[in-house]
Design an enzyme around this catalytic site. Structure first.
Site, PDB file in Angstrom:
ATOM      1  N   LYS A  57       1.874  -3.040   6.681  1.00  0.00           N
ATOM      2  CA  LYS A  57       2.413  -3.316   5.346  1.00  0.00           C
ATOM      3  C   LYS A  57       3.920  -3.094   5.311  1.00  0.00           C
ATOM      4  CE  LYS A  57      -1.413  -4.357   3.127  1.00  0.00           C
ATOM      5  NZ  LYS A  57      -1.632  -5.696   2.557  1.00  0.00           N
ATOM      6  N   TYR A  94      -2.460   0.487   9.771  1.00  0.00           N
ATOM      7  CA  TYR A  94      -2.542  -0.281   8.532  1.00  0.00           C
ATOM      8  C   TYR A  94      -1.257  -0.141   7.723  1.00  0.00           C
ATOM      9  CZ  TYR A  94      -3.702  -1.187   3.647  1.00  0.00           C
ATOM     10  OH  TYR A  94      -3.671  -1.621   2.352  1.00  0.00           O
ATOM     11  N   SER A 149       0.826  -1.210   0.000  1.00  0.00           N
ATOM     12  CA  SER A 149       0.000   0.000   0.000  1.00  0.00           C
ATOM     13  C   SER A 149       0.859   1.257   0.000  1.00  0.00           C
ATOM     14  CB  SER A 149      -0.881  -0.001   1.250  1.00  0.00           C
ATOM     15  OG  SER A 149      -1.492   1.247   1.462  1.00  0.00           O
TER      16      SER A 149
END
Length: 325
Positions: free
Chosen positions: A145, A141, A117
């Site tokens: 990643k 989040y 991402s």
């Protein structure tokens, strides 16, 4: 190739599986269906239901192979949720991925394409953002990643795993068969289209005081079919040195510009309400995808925002309840 796809019943995963099948690959989907959809599984793919965090289940699924490569889409993706429930995200996106990687190594699967991402970059220092930009996530989040990408480097060095990490910017759009259907929905374009469908009264825009041209966040939208094609190209890149690649169109649109484009596409007024900023939202994220173009040979076929929204609108009108019957 025989490809093992974790999270292949989700939005991007299912559309990528359909493209893999169309290209002649053999696909096994491994998904616990907690956030994926049985109805999204393409005809021709084999489905095994299980969790990436269950080593026995992953091992049993891999024993149905052998497999030439794997793809990993099995992450929780909503940045706002990650700030409310960080433990949930570290458990699924990191701890479960460790289990999954260990079982891939034991099974002799040597190639992996990882769904990453633009969230790894945080607040950008330069626009457009190159892959060499510092990794400094603003939300949990993005941090998950970034952690997995660091792990992949070590798995490559110590175990010979040949991997590619694809850093998506904002995935959007649909095919005629498959589209975006999260519960609850948090992404801007499907939420806007829900207003046009009469399923909600207005769209909330979070923050109008960012240092952007109209005060709202700016994002780079990329059609999900273009993302899927990049995964097919990444399979070959695993044997040519792997690496990290941005996937975006290199053009940013503000939240209000997305709403205005959706008004033109749908013919609906789409009322807007302004809300306070959400924690962890950078002001602007726009990709430099030159590396993907030159190294992978990736050429987005649907770069126009209007075309992206039109494809999503067709799918949402045909499937107003998503994948629910």
């Amino acid at each position: 190739m025989r490809v093992f796809v974790a999270g292949g019943a989700g939005y991007i995963g299912s559309i990528t599986v359909a493209e893999l099948l169309r290209a002649g690959h053999h696909v096994t989907i491994y998904d616990n269906l907690s956030r994926g959809h049985l109805a999204a599984v393409p005809e021709g793919a084999r489905l095994i239901v299980g969790s990436t965090g269950d080593p026995r289940a992953v091992r049993a699924a891999l024993e149905t192979g052998p497999f030439d490569a794997a793809m990993h889409f099995a992450a929780f993706i909503e940045a706002g949720e990650s700030m409310r429930a960080p433990g949930l995200f570290f458990a699924n996106n990191v701890a479960n991925t460790i289990v999954f990687l260990n079982e891939l190594i034991e099974a002799g699967v040597e190639r992996l394409v990882f769904s990453s991402s633009a969230g790894v970059y945080g607040e950008p220092q330069t626009l457009p953002i190159p892959e060499e930009h510092p990794v400094q996530p603003l939300n949990v989040y993005g941090e998950t990643k970034a952690i997995v990408e660091r792990m992949l480097r070590w798995y490559g060095e110590r175990h010979g795993l040949r991997w590619v990490s694809l850093r998506y910017f904002n995935a959007a759009g649909a095919t005629d068969e498959r589209g975006e259907a999260h519960e609850p929905e948090t992404h801007l374009i499907p939420l806007v289209l829900q207003v046009a469908l009469g399923q909600r009264d207005s769209i909330a825009i979070y923050g109008d005081d960012y240092p952007t041209r109209d005060g709202t966040c700016v994002r780079d939208y990329v059609h999900v079919l273009d993302l899927a094609q990049a995964h097919l190209l990444a399979l070959a890149q695993c044997d040519r040195g792997g690496g990290v690649f941005n996937l975006g169109n290199g053009q940013g649109f503000s939240n209000l510009e997305v709403v205005e484009t959706a008004r033109r596409v749908t013919g609906h007024p789409i009322p807007v309400t302004m809300a306070r900023r959400r924690p962890g939202d950078p002001a602007a994220l726009v990709a430099s995808a030159e590396k993907a173009r030159t190294v992978l040979g990736w050429r987005p076929r649907y770069p126009a925002l209007e075309e992206i929204i039109e494809s999503a609108w067709r799918w949402h009108r045909a499937h107003p309840r998503g994948y629910r019957a």
